[in-house]
Design a protein around this motif. Structure first.
Motif, short mmCIF file in Angstrom:
data_model
loop_
_atom_site.label_atom_id
_atom_site.label_comp_id
_atom_site.label_asym_id
_atom_site.label_seq_id
_atom_site.Cartn_x
_atom_site.Cartn_y
_atom_site.Cartn_z
N ASP A 9 -1.54 -8.57 2.33
CA ASP A 9 -2.74 -7.73 1.69
C ASP A 9 -3.60 -6.86 2.47
O ASP A 9 -3.92 -5.82 1.99
N LEU A 12 -1.61 -3.68 3.26
CA LEU A 12 -1.82 -2.98 2.25
C LEU A 12 -3.03 -2.15 1.95
O LEU A 12 -3.22 -1.07 1.79
N ARG A 13 -4.19 -2.87 2.27
CA ARG A 13 -5.58 -2.39 2.12
C ARG A 13 -5.86 -1.49 2.97
O ARG A 13 -6.66 -0.36 2.62
N ALA A 14 -5.08 -1.61 4.37
CA ALA A 14 -5.29 -0.63 5.38
C ALA A 14 -4.28 0.68 5.13
O ALA A 14 -4.53 1.61 6.06
N GLY A 15 -3.44 0.82 3.97
CA GLY A 15 -2.71 1.93 3.94
C GLY A 15 -1.22 1.74 4.43
O GLY A 15 -0.65 2.80 4.50
N VAL A 16 -0.89 0.57 5.04
CA VAL A 16 0.45 0.33 5.41
C VAL A 16 1.48 0.44 4.51
O VAL A 16 1.14 -0.20 3.60
N GLY A 17 2.29 1.31 4.49
CA GLY A 17 3.42 1.25 3.53
C GLY A 17 4.26 0.43 3.41
O GLY A 17 5.39 0.30 4.27
N ARG A 51 -1.75 -6.16 -6.37
CA ARG A 51 -2.14 -4.60 -5.82
C ARG A 51 -0.86 -3.83 -5.78
O ARG A 51 -0.94 -2.57 -6.29
N VAL A 52 0.22 -4.43 -5.81
CA VAL A 52 1.66 -3.53 -5.83
C VAL A 52 2.66 -3.60 -6.74
O VAL A 52 3.37 -2.81 -7.10
#
Length: 192
Positions: A9, A12-17, A51-52
């Motif tokens: 999580d 993902l919040r940090a923008g890592v794909g 989130r995803v």
């Protein structure tokens, strides 16, 4: 499970794909009997999934499991520390576990959650006990070995999050919870 799901999580919040299929696989591979009986673990596992992959079967399964952990108190379904089939009616609601579940379930598809969040929000708004709690999670590693993990939960921060995300936030109750958070801060160490 908790560390892995929380790390996913955060990434993902940090923008890592991270591919959706990879998130589903990594979280899904860690779901076990302990996970399904612990509201806190379910809440943490649901955060990256909601989130995803909010419409994924795994997400729906974990949302239903989280809702299934509740116990009714005065007609309001609330979350205890864990679900135990043998004595579930004897369990008491937990401010921490209810606040954490509410915070996560707000992003769940409405058809899965319905009106269950609103009733618990009113209960959290009236909660006076904002003390932290410690949860012991025991897992049998094999026939001869058991693992005991102690997790210290900072209840008041989750209450702030739960109240702030309510449909109609109660500013007075949020301020009460924030005061509690700040009263636990040690300015000499810069730690809570």
């Amino acid at each position: 499970m908790e560390a892995t799901a929380a790390t996913i999580d955060a990434l993902l919040r940090a923008g890592v794909g991270i591919k959706v299929d990879d998130v589903l696989r990594m979280v899904g591979d860690l779901v076990d009997e302990t996970t399904l009986a612990r509201p806190s673990i379910l809440s943490i596992a649901l955060a990256p999934l909601l989130r995803v992959a909010p419409d994924a079967d795994l997400t729906a399964t974990l949302v239903r499991a989280l809702l299934g952990c509740r116990v009714p108190i005065n007609g309001v379904p609330l979350w205890p520390e864990k679900r135990l089939h043998r004595d579930q009616p004897l369990l008491t609601p937990s401010v921490f576990h209810t606040a954490q579940a509410l915070t996560v379930l707000r992003t769940a598809p409405e058809e899965l959650v319905g009106d269950d969040v609103a009733a618990a929000e009113r209960w959290i708004a009236d909660a006076e006990d904002l003390n932290g709690t410690t949860e012991i999670i025991r897992r049998d590693l094999d026939a001869d070995h058991r693992e005991d993990l102690a997790f210290h939960r900072f209840t008041s921060t989750w209450v702030v999050r739960a109240l702030a995300g309510a449909a109609v936030p109660d500013r007075r109750r949020i301020e009460h919870a924030l005061d509690y958070v700040w009263s636990r801060y040690d300015p000499a160490l810069h730690l809570w």
